[in-house]
Enzyme design. Sequence first.
Site, PDB file in Angstrom:
ATOM      1  N   ARG A   1      -6.951 -20.753  11.793  1.00  0.00           N
ATOM      2  CA  ARG A   1      -8.296 -21.076  11.315  1.00  0.00           C
ATOM      3  C   ARG A   1      -8.245 -21.282   9.810  1.00  0.00           C
ATOM      4  O   ARG A   1      -7.482 -20.609   9.107  1.00  0.00           O
ATOM      5  CB  ARG A   1      -9.276 -19.950  11.623  1.00  0.00           C
ATOM      6  CG  ARG A   1      -9.852 -19.981  13.019  1.00  0.00           C
ATOM      7  CD  ARG A   1     -10.799 -21.171  13.248  1.00  0.00           C
ATOM      8  NE  ARG A   1     -11.358 -21.184  14.586  1.00  0.00           N
ATOM      9  CZ  ARG A   1     -10.820 -21.813  15.632  1.00  0.00           C
ATOM     10  NH1 ARG A   1      -9.698 -22.493  15.495  1.00  0.00           N
ATOM     11  NH2 ARG A   1     -11.408 -21.782  16.806  1.00  0.00           N
TER      12      ARG A   1
ATOM     13  N   HIS B   1      -8.159 -30.888  12.719  1.00  0.00           N
ATOM     14  CA  HIS B   1      -8.428 -29.899  13.775  1.00  0.00           C
ATOM     15  C   HIS B   1      -8.225 -30.522  15.169  1.00  0.00           C
ATOM     16  O   HIS B   1      -9.125 -30.499  16.019  1.00  0.00           O
ATOM     17  CB  HIS B   1      -9.852 -29.337  13.655  1.00  0.00           C
ATOM     18  CG  HIS B   1     -10.002 -27.979  14.302  1.00  0.00           C
ATOM     19  ND1 HIS B   1     -10.687 -26.940  13.740  1.00  0.00           N
ATOM     20  CD2 HIS B   1      -9.533 -27.496  15.487  1.00  0.00           C
ATOM     21  CE1 HIS B   1     -10.651 -25.891  14.544  1.00  0.00           C
ATOM     22  NE2 HIS B   1      -9.951 -26.205  15.611  1.00  0.00           N
TER      23      HIS B   1
END
Length: 315
Positions: free
Chosen positions: A230, A278
Amino acid sequence: MSVLFTSSDWSWERWIAVLNRVAPERRVLVHGVHDYDPATIRYALTWKPPEGLLSSLPGLEVIFNLGAGVDALMAAPDLPPRVPVVRLVDDDLTYRMGEWVALQVLTHHRKALAFLERQRAHRWESLDQPIASELRVGIMGYGVLGSHAARVLSTIGYRVHGWSRSPKPDAPIEVVAGADALDAFLARTDVLVCLLPLTAETRGLLDGTLIAKLATDGPLGASILVNAGRGGVQVEADIAAALASGALAGASLDVFETEPLPADSPLWEAPNLVITPHVSAVSSPEAVIPYVVRQMEAWEAGEGLSNLVDRGRGY
Ligand code: NDP
Ligand code: OXD
């Protein structure tokens, strides 16, 4: 009782088509598209649900997070305290992540960016490339994704070791655990692969201080950083500075403190950096929906749920 799908940034049509195909007997509704009585919702299938939604469903029995990372859900102020949260564990996602990690480690190890630069300049020039077994890869987060990535990288020939929160005595590689073991783990890591969840403990961990502890005696000189966990785990200003100074020889990032990555981020100009938006392991409805439906059936048969999020740990 119905199933509610909600995602703030995924289009719902493909998810609903697969749900209707796999579980035609279930009534499926999409938040923001269909009108519904909140009291009729039994299950929520969510990815970054809008604030206030989950607490407005009085009959909600289970929340299924449609990704592996639950940080956004855990941070939601309205997360109902007693409703179980199931996270995504799925071979499709795991294998996709293994592919991305292998691609990034190989890209830096085999100097793909430098060769591409030379190709663009019509330059025929060889560069030293160590063999994989000369490189020590440290995996931060030896969970579902980290342990699979470790297997893939070991198969290529890298010397892989891991770091996690709890010990893994049965792991096929050496895995050390806890904050006390971190510095020694970093000191023998040439390529750091981060597959950690974002929690209070991991926020900001990948900063300049940590980078300074990575090995400097490896065959690439400075170390490489690869992060698909993350963005909140990394400090981007420090990573950009480390790439500019040569403290890091290269990096690959799939996740960012702010997504989309702002146009004025120094990362866009950082040398030897691969940026992907992502996409290292995107949830596929064809793989995820059968998993969710199986869990609903198990729940209804009184067999319990698997891959429950531990709210105390935050993942
Ligand atoms: P898991 O829960 O299976 O694994 C998490 C690992 O991190 C575990 O080994 C855990 O230790 C370790 N860990 C957690 N906190 C700490 C800590 N404080 N110190 C040391 N180790 C810690 O998760 P997954 O492998 O399924 O997924 C990992 C993350 O990958 C997700 O949370 C998500 O953020 C990210 N992800 C990103 C995607 C993308 O597209 N970029 C796609 C999918 C996931 P222990 O084993 O002891 O519990
Ligand atoms: C996930 C993600 O957590 O896509 O699954 O990031």
